[in-house]
Structures are given as C-alpha cells and as structure tokens.
Design a protein around this motif. Structure first.
Motif, PDB file in Angstrom:
ATOM      1  N   VAL A 164       0.861  -1.191   0.000  1.00  0.00           N
ATOM      2  CA  VAL A 164       0.000   0.000   0.000  1.00  0.00           C
ATOM      3  C   VAL A 164       0.893   1.235   0.000  1.00  0.00           C
ATOM      4  O   VAL A 164       2.086   1.141   0.295  1.00  0.00           O
ATOM      5  N   PRO A 165       0.343   2.394  -0.310  1.00  0.00           N
ATOM      6  CA  PRO A 165       1.182   3.588  -0.303  1.00  0.00           C
ATOM      7  C   PRO A 165       1.766   3.833   1.083  1.00  0.00           C
ATOM      8  O   PRO A 165       1.179   3.446   2.092  1.00  0.00           O
ATOM      9  N   TRP A 211       3.860  14.482  -3.475  1.00  0.00           N
ATOM     10  CA  TRP A 211       4.499  13.281  -4.053  1.00  0.00           C
ATOM     11  C   TRP A 211       5.858  13.648  -4.651  1.00  0.00           C
ATOM     12  O   TRP A 211       5.982  14.629  -5.383  1.00  0.00           O
ATOM     13  N   ASP A 232      -5.950  -7.652  -5.410  1.00  0.00           N
ATOM     14  CA  ASP A 232      -5.771  -6.457  -4.601  1.00  0.00           C
ATOM     15  C   ASP A 232      -6.661  -5.346  -5.140  1.00  0.00           C
ATOM     16  O   ASP A 232      -6.366  -4.726  -6.154  1.00  0.00           O
ATOM     17  N   ASP A 244      -5.248  -1.635  -5.512  1.00  0.00           N
ATOM     18  CA  ASP A 244      -4.192  -1.313  -6.469  1.00  0.00           C
ATOM     19  C   ASP A 244      -4.630  -1.722  -7.883  1.00  0.00           C
ATOM     20  O   ASP A 244      -4.584  -2.897  -8.243  1.00  0.00           O
ATOM     21  N   THR A 251      -4.314   3.586   3.683  1.00  0.00           N
ATOM     22  CA  THR A 251      -4.473   2.545   2.654  1.00  0.00           C
ATOM     23  C   THR A 251      -5.503   2.945   1.600  1.00  0.00           C
ATOM     24  O   THR A 251      -5.864   2.124   0.755  1.00  0.00           O
ATOM     25  N   PRO A 305      -7.324   3.566  -1.452  1.00  0.00           N
ATOM     26  CA  PRO A 305      -6.925   3.150  -2.813  1.00  0.00           C
ATOM     27  C   PRO A 305      -6.760   4.322  -3.776  1.00  0.00           C
ATOM     28  O   PRO A 305      -6.057   4.192  -4.784  1.00  0.00           O
ATOM     29  N   ARG A 349      -3.198   5.269  -3.921  1.00  0.00           N
ATOM     30  CA  ARG A 349      -2.443   4.342  -4.777  1.00  0.00           C
ATOM     31  C   ARG A 349      -2.699   4.665  -6.262  1.00  0.00           C
ATOM     32  O   ARG A 349      -1.776   4.670  -7.068  1.00  0.00           O
ATOM     33  N   SER A 350      -3.938   4.962  -6.604  1.00  0.00           N
ATOM     34  CA  SER A 350      -4.237   5.286  -8.004  1.00  0.00           C
ATOM     35  C   SER A 350      -3.516   6.562  -8.413  1.00  0.00           C
ATOM     36  O   SER A 350      -3.031   6.681  -9.547  1.00  0.00           O
ATOM     37  N   VAL A 405      -0.714   7.582  -7.289  1.00  0.00           N
ATOM     38  CA  VAL A 405       0.692   7.203  -7.512  1.00  0.00           C
ATOM     39  C   VAL A 405       0.858   6.564  -8.897  1.00  0.00           C
ATOM     40  O   VAL A 405       1.788   6.883  -9.637  1.00  0.00           O
ATOM     41  N   ILE A 406      -0.073   5.691  -9.248  1.00  0.00           N
ATOM     42  CA  ILE A 406       0.022   5.041 -10.567  1.00  0.00           C
ATOM     43  C   ILE A 406      -0.038   6.099 -11.671  1.00  0.00           C
ATOM     44  O   ILE A 406       0.748   6.076 -12.634  1.00  0.00           O
TER      45      ILE A 406
END
Ligand SMILES: Cc1ncc(C[n+]2csc(CCOP(=O)(O)OP(=O)(O)O)c2C)c(N)n1
Ligand SMILES: [Mg+2]
Length: 757
Positions: free
Chosen positions: A5-6, A33, A270, A273, A328, A330, A333-334, A336-337
């Motif tokens: 997770v991030p 970031w 997951d 992610d 956590t 999501p 995380r998205s 970051v992607i």
C-alpha cells in the motif's frame, strides 16, 4: 500476495470529520508526491510495467473511482442540509470498478452497497449514460431516480442489468446463484435469454456478510451444483475490508474459509491497487465465464470514512488505527500510478479530482431541485401491478390445445372428461395443464420429481415434461426461493414448492425482503413473477407434528404486494392456479398458493361416501378472478359465516346442524383469496346479515380473521352480532392434542348458539 500500500502520510491527529480528512489527505498526498514520473505509456500499453491494465483502462478506472469517491463526499456534506438521504459509502472499495470493467453490462449484477466504483465503471458500457446524475438522483431520493423512482438509494439500472438491492446483507446471494443457473438452464429448455448465452451472474458482499447463513447457503448450493458437474456461472465477489460496522473479521479468515473449498474456485485480487489487481480480477471473471463454475473473488478493500455518515469511528477506535486505515486509501495508490506512469501530472490529477467533485455537487444540487415522492399512491404504484382485463384473458387463454392433448395423452384422457375427483388429483391435473400452456414454467423443490412430493401432488410431472422443467433441489428453502427469483429474472415462470408451511418461515426473507420488493425498488422495471406452492395448514390425521400442521399464515399476510390464494376444493384450485399463473405472467406478481393438506384426499362432505367434496375439472377457459369468493347458501342471512381452507367443509357441516337447531338459513362464504383480502366482497356478503361468524383456522393474533373483522367494522357493520372461532395462539402439539388448538365443528355450532342467545 497483495501489492504494498502507499506509504502512510503524516497523520492528522485532530479532526473529527474523517471525510474531510480523507479529502485533504488526497490533495496533500498528490502535491507532496516526490517520486519519479516515467514516460507516459500509449493507451494500449500497460499502465505500469508488468501490469495487465493498459493506460486507457487505468485512466477510465481512476475516473470511475473518483466519481464514486466524490459521490460519497457529496453525500456527507449534503446529508446535513437534508438534500441527500443516504451516507453508506463506497470509500475504500472503489477498486470494485475493476470487476465492472472486466465483465459485461449484460452480466446480471446484484451489488453490495459499496459499489459506487462498479456502477460508475459499468455506466461506460453503454453510450449516453451518466453515472453522476443517475446516482445523485438516487442519493436525493428524487422521483426522477432512474433506478428506484425515489423509493430508496439503490445501486440499480435496467439497461445495465444491475438489479437493485437495498442493504439487507447476503440476501441477494441465493438469487444471484439462481440467475446463474437460469442462464444455463434456459438454453436447455429452448427459452430465449434476455442476455447473451455466456453471461455470468455477479454478486458482491462484505467480509462480515460472508458468514451469514444466507450467504453460506449460496456458497453451498453453488458448490453442490459444481460438484455434480452442473454449470453455475456465478461470481461471488467478497469485498474484504476487514470489518463489519465495528466488528473486525479475524485476520486471514476469508482466505482461510474460502480458498480451500471444494468446487468454489478461489481467486484473490488487490482491490486497493488497480495496476496490480486488474489481472487477477480479469482472471477470475474469465474463469467464471469460461468454466461456468462458481468462482469466489476475494477482493482486498479498506473502509474509510466509517460504516456510514452516522458512524463516528473516532469514538470507538484509536486515532492511530484510523490514520493507518486512511493511509491505505486506494485513491492514493491510483494517484501514484497516474503520476509514476507519467500519464498525469500532479496538476492534472488535482484538476480531475476537483472537476469530479464539482460535477457531483452540481448533479446533487440539480437532483435536489427535482420532485420527490409526495403521494402515497405514487410510492405504492409499482408494488402490486394489476391489470384485471389482461389477467382474466390470460387465465382463460386456451390456445394450447395440441400441447394439452399431448400432455394428457389424447381427448379421452383430458381431465374435464373424467369423473369428479378430489383436491390432490385436480391440482396435479392443473399442473399438467399449466405446464402444457407455459413452456417456460418450471417446478422444483424437495422430493417433487420422481416421488411427486410428500403427497404425490406433482406425481408424473417430471415424466411428462422432463427433468429440466421438473426437478428436485437440495434441501434448503432459501435456495428454492433464490432459484425461483433467478429463473424469473431470466424470463422463466417458476413454481417453487415449499414442502410444508412451517418451512416457508425458514426462508421467508427471500419473499419478503427480496422477491416481493423487486418491482417496488426498481420502480416496476424489474419483476420476478412466480407461483410458490406451499402444502399448508392443520387437521391432518395420523401425520402429526407442529411442522406438518403449521396453521399460521400471518407471515404471508404481512408481505406487501404478495398475492395469497387458498382453495378448499379441486375445481377452485384449478381456476385459482390459472389466475395465479396469469397474475405472474401478465403483471409479474409474486404469488403464494396454499394447499390445505388435510383436504388433499377429502372426498366426502356430510356422510361417508357422499362424494360431496369431489369436483369436476374446469375446462380451459374457466378462471377465477382475483378476490372472487365462493358463496354456499346464497340468500341465507340469519347467519353468514366467513371462512377459508379447512374452515369451508367444516362450516358447511356445522351449518347443517345450526340450520336444524335454530331454524336459520345459513350462508357460508369461502374467501379463497387471503391476500389481499377483498374488503368490498366481505362487506357485500355481510350486508343484511343478522349474525356473523368468522371461522379462521389460523392463529388468533394477526390471522385472517382479524382482517375480516376489520373489513366489517370499517365497513360500518359494527352493530351486527359477531363471533369468531379461531386457532389458539400456540404451537401445534402432536397427536390428538393438535385438534385442541384449532377450530372444530362443535366450536362453530357453539358460537352459533352464543349468537342465538
Ligand atoms: C441481515 C442483516 N443483518 C444486519 C444488518 C446490519 N448491517 C448492515 S451492514 C453490516 C456489516 C456488514 O459488514 P460487511 O459484510 O463486512 O460489509 P462492509 O460494510 O464492511 O462493506 C451490518 C451488520 C443488515 N443490513 N442485514
Ligand atoms: Mg467489511
């Protein structure tokens, strides 16, 4: 198994409104970031190296996640302004959008209440649809809500094959299984499906819900089916956020409980992610579609912003724990992607985030200006549709002569050519007749096939119409009624059998919470017509027991929109069944047909051998209107007896004694239809009556008798002397004592004596 997770962001230690905190976290996280952006991939290239998700797919999924998130944030803000009426959100579960992306919009879906991401993504599958506005209308309980017409916040859509669910957890799993089976079975009986032949049924639910009996029932029957190498293409999506309201699911429990189940194929993905999870989600969906086997997708999620807007987690959870959960998220995380892949810059991510927020708020404000349900008749409009003319025509339709001849084996064997017979035989003949009339009809339950049911009422049906249309199920009433809904969803006409009335109560919610509510919560867009047969009521001699003699139909009386009929003799059973099938066919109604077990074999009425309870089989074309009763002793008004079921022959016998004893003319009224009660007919029959007697074999409290008396009193007939003979408020004991708790002929006569006094 799961991707990392991030990294947790600096936690905001104060702040009670976790929705605001999550909102701020996202902006700060993106702006802060400091990773390295790659060379942006082309649309069809993997979003990150090694990912099964391409760049276009990622962008769309990310947008769907943001729509879902901002609908949640909007709901939290506008709830306090009374513009939105539902705050159970999808935050932390937005990765379920992947399931929608990997499946088709024609795969029927029954969704968990945290399915905002799934819905937003499924909306992409058809042009010209707007997930933001449609969802906003549902949040606002607007009359224009295309899913439920403002009746509830549901995830639902007719064009997108999302059958609306409210939030009774797990109750939708049996019908999802039923729909999966129906997809396969329809083809085998030559019925054209409303969805492609290789569709799968999808249902989603939470980790805590997976423990529920209704969920376990669905997993069990799916595995039972697959074990026999029968197809059951159902995708169970367990959205595991590790908690149910405030109760933690033991770490690792879902994997432990489901990863090794025989004949339930387990996949894990997951859901936090997109880049890492999508390939696993796709594999699960494709496995289910290709193998037609029940598939369990364990989707890792998290729950942020609490169970609902009213859940102040801060009051029962430590701030450290909350911050850890929020880390956590999501969406972080998205983000970051998006950044790491080089697909989007920080500003672009923030702009998209804010533009989505603005869109959701604008839609919500617009929805708030639309009309809401303000009239009771509008609320109830889709609940119990009834088109009497079309139903009567359908019940009387007799254009299936050649199939009928084939079913009965020639002219001479047609049931209307036979001598008068008893109830069980006439129901059996009626079922043969209706199976000839409706090639889409299916009959199933416990022991109904070769044995023909405990009382042989369905004997011969399987032989005549084949094992694809008449079959035994496993021993589980919830499954039987879940199957019925599934078949109905796919356009078939199910006739589930419940072996005894007592066992209906095991599975009552499948009718009360699910089947009977579908037209209501979908604003009439979805329907699951069925005729549920139940062997019912008391008075059996030599076959005792509470569970074989249950006399309470209160649980049925209380279900909005349900139709309940209870014939007391063979010919009525035939014409009533025709009408029930027509109600199901024409108006999509959910119907119950109560078969009085003790009358199945009754042949005589007054004396042994008089054949007074045998009837002829009504020829096709004859039917009984909904609400139409049968009157014995027309014109007799010294005493009018209202009754049904076993009460009818009993009252007719008692009437003889009463007539002789008091010199009265007695009229016995068989109501036949118990839900809805025909109040107008009751009052009509009571008009001019000098005395009234209600004979109700059900229990004293909340039984049909109460409904009859209420109809009379509300009709202004309070002054007429009235007595009620009714079952006691008790369970039914074994042996002769069973007869102490239900009405008897002697009690009816005694009540008449009291009226005479
Ligand atoms: C049959 C039933 N019992 C209880 C509830 C009340 N309830 C609503 S949600 C919930 C917890 C569900 O947890 P989980 O299945 O993990 O789903 P989550 O909310 O975590 O996504 C409970 C107990 C309900 N809706 N239905
Ligand atoms: Mg949970």
């Amino acid at each position: 198994m799961f991707a990392a997770v991030p990294t947790p962001i600096p936690a905001r230690m104060k702040g009670l409104n976790r929705a605001e905190i999550c909102d701020i976290n996202f902006r700060e996280f993106v702006l802060g970031w400091d990773g390295r952006a790659g060379q942006a991939p082309a649309a069809a290239e993997p979003v990150l190296e090694g990912s099964a998700l391409d760049a276009r797919g990622f962008r769309e999924l990310f947008e769907s996640q943001l729509v879902s998130r901002h609908l949640d944030l909007m709901a939290r803000v506008l709830r306090v302004q009374n513009k939105v009426f539902y705050t159970i959100g999808s935050s932390g579960h937005e990765g379920n959008a992947m399931v929608a992306r990997a499946s088709r919009h024609t795969d029927p879906a029954f969704l968990h209440y945290r399915s905002g991401g799934f819905m937003a993504e499924r909306f992409r599958k058809l042009p010209g649809m707007d997930p933001v506005m449609d969802s906003a209308l549902s949040f606002a309980a607007s009359k224009d809500d295309p899913a439920s017409g403002g009746r509830h916040k549901v995830w639902g859509s007719k064009p997108l094959w999302v059958l609306p669910q409210t939030s009774t957890i797990a109750s939708h799993l049996p019908k999802a299984f039923g729909t999966a089976v129906a997809i396969e079975q329809a083809r085998r009986i030559g019925h054209a499906l409303p969805v492609p032949d290789d569709s799968i049924a999808i249902c989603s639910f939470g980790d805590a819900s997976s423990n529920h009996a209704t969920a376990q029932t669905a997993f069990n029957v799916a595995a039972w089916t697959a074990y026999q190498k029968l197809p059951a293409p159902v995708l169970f999506v367990c959205e595991d956020n590790g908690i149910g309201i405030s109760v933690k699911t033991p770490d690792g429990w879902i994997a432990r409980n489901f990863s090794q189940r025989p004949d339930l194929d387990y996949f894990a993905a997951d859901g936090l992610d997109l880049a890492g999870g999508y390939g696993d989600v796709q594999r699960a969906v494709e496995h289910c579609r290709r193998t037609r086997r029940p598939t369990f997708l364990h989707l890792r999620t998290t729950r942020i912003m609490g169970h609902a807007g009213t859940d102040f987690e801060i009051e029962w959870r430590s701030i450290e724990e909350l911050c850890a959960v929020e880390a956590t998220d999501p969406l972080l995380r998205s983000a970051v992607i998006a950044l790491e892949s080089g697909l989007m810059s920080k500003d672009e991510v923030i702009d998209l985030y804010e533009a989505t927020r603005a869109k959701c708020f604008a839609a919500a404000e617009d929805a708030d200006r639309r009309p809401r349900l303000e009239l009771l008749e509008d609320v109830m409009a889709p609940l119990a549709p009834y088109t009497p003319g079309a139903v009567a025509a359908e019940a009387a339709r007799a254009d299936y002569g050649s199939r009928r001849l084939e079913a009965f084996g020639g002219e001479a064997k047609l049931p209307e050519r036979q001598p008068p017979r008893h109830l069980a035989i006439q129901i059996n003949q009626a079922l043969h007749d209706l199976f000839a009339k409706y090639p889409e009809a299916l009959l199933f339950g416990e022991d109904v096939a070769q044995k023909g049911g405990v009382y042989t009422v369905t004997k011969g049906l399987q032989k005549a119409f084949g094992a694809r249309r008449v079959f035994n199920t496993l021993l589980d009433e919830t499954v039987i009624l879940g199957l019925a809904q599934g078949y109905a969803n796919m356009g078939l006409l199910p006739m589930p059998e419940i072996q005894y009335l007592a066992y209906f109560h095991n599975a009552c919610d499948q009718i009360r919470g699910e089947a009977a509510s579908l037209q209501f919560f979908s604003n009439g867009q979805y329907r699951n017509p069925m005729v549920m047969r139940i062997a019912s009521l008391g008075y059996q001699r030599g076959f005792g027991g509470h569970f074989h003699n249950d006399n309470s139909i209160t649980a049925l009386r209380d279900i909005p929109g349900l139709v309940v009929g209870c014939p007391s003799r063979g010919d009525d059973a035939v014409t009533m069944l025709r009408t029930l099938m027509a109600l199901a066919k024409v108006d999509g109604r959910v119907c119950a047909f109560l078969e009085p077990i003790a009358l199945y074999m009754a042949k005589d009425l007054h004396e042994p051998g008089d054949g007074g309870w045998l009837t002829e089989f009504p020829a096709p074309g004859e039917a009984m209107a909904l609400g139409e009763g049968r009157v014995y002793g027309q014109g007799g008004d010294d005493l009018v007896v209202f009754t049904f079921g076993n009460g009818v022959p009993m009252s007719l016998r008692a009437a003889r004694t009463i007539e002789a004893k008091h010199g009265w003319s007695v009229r016995v009224v068989d109501l036949r239809w118990l839900v809805p009660l025909n109040d107008a007919f009751i009052r009509e029959q009571a008009a001019g009556a000098k005395r009234i007697l209600v004979v109700d074999e059900g229990r004293r409290s909340a039984g049909v008798g109460e409904g009859i008396i209420t109809a009379l009193v509300e009709g202004g007939l309070a002054g007429v002397p009235l007595q009620r003979v009714v079952g006691a408020d008790t369970f039914t004991p074994l042996a002769g004592a069973a007869f102490l708790v239900i009405p008897s002929e002697e009690q009816i006569v005694a009540a008449a004596d009291r009226l005479a006094a």
